[in-house]
Design an enzyme around this catalytic site. Sequence first.
Site: not given
Length: 297
Positions: A127, A179
């Site tokens: 991530e 994101t």
Amino acid sequence: KKVKVAAPATVANLVCGFDILGLCLHDPYDIMEVELLNEKKVIVKSADGYPLPEDPALNTAGAPLLEMLKEVEDNIGFSVLIHKRIKPGSGVGSSAASAAGAVVAANHLLGNRFTKHQLVQFAMFGEKVASGVKHADNVTPCIFGGVTLIRSIFPLDIVPLSSPPLYVTVVHPQIEVRTADARAILKQQVLLKDAIKQWGNIAGLVAGFLKNDYDLIGRSLEDYLVEPVRSILIPGFDDLKKACKAAGALGGGISGSGPSIFMLSKEQQTALEVEQVMKDCYTQLGVDFHTYVTTIN
Ligand code: HSE
């Protein structure tokens, strides 16, 4: 030795729980094939021509495996083949699925020597590569299944939550939201009056899951901090949300950092009606979209 795993999509945030709540979906999922190598290296390949960074350290599946190898004394490595079925940038944890699938498969090849908790820690490095920040609200439900609360990241404190059966309707307007961009626009300060409403909802949502209280779940699916800022990135968001609730959805909002929108329903029939409402909204707006109905995994 080789293993094949399915790595499911996830819905992070669950509206009010930015970076701390998430749930695992039945569909869609990536298929990952991981093979043990007898030298210390990581190779990641795409099965469907989707372009991946060659350097494993820059790859969402590779970076977690490199971290895992630091904890392994044996002279081994991993070769990963990814069948990408979760569209990157769609908001249902595509990067998390690559990261989580890779570490779960690799751990299996190593005789399950790491705990799920450790796997989440490795997967968070994926991530970091994907969005610049180590958030765990997609990788945790992907690895644990169900609904999960990440009470804290440093130190990592995971609380799996029970939940009543729920149907999840998802619409993915065919735009890509990164994101990192969706995080960059967020305000760094919040007002106390908004924070009070927010933690009331988070506590209500967690209580609703544990008590199987559908109405409480529905009432708690409101976000005063993130959604008002991010929803400007998603065409027709406010009208679509209102229309889905009018059609009987308990509630919902942006899935992860978007652009997908998810709605929870108690009954399958309602979830299908909500799907039709989503289709109607985006058809009217002239935005290309993809919808599906699934359940918590
Ligand atoms: N909690 C993260 C965010 C999830 O909203 O930025 C990203 O999928």
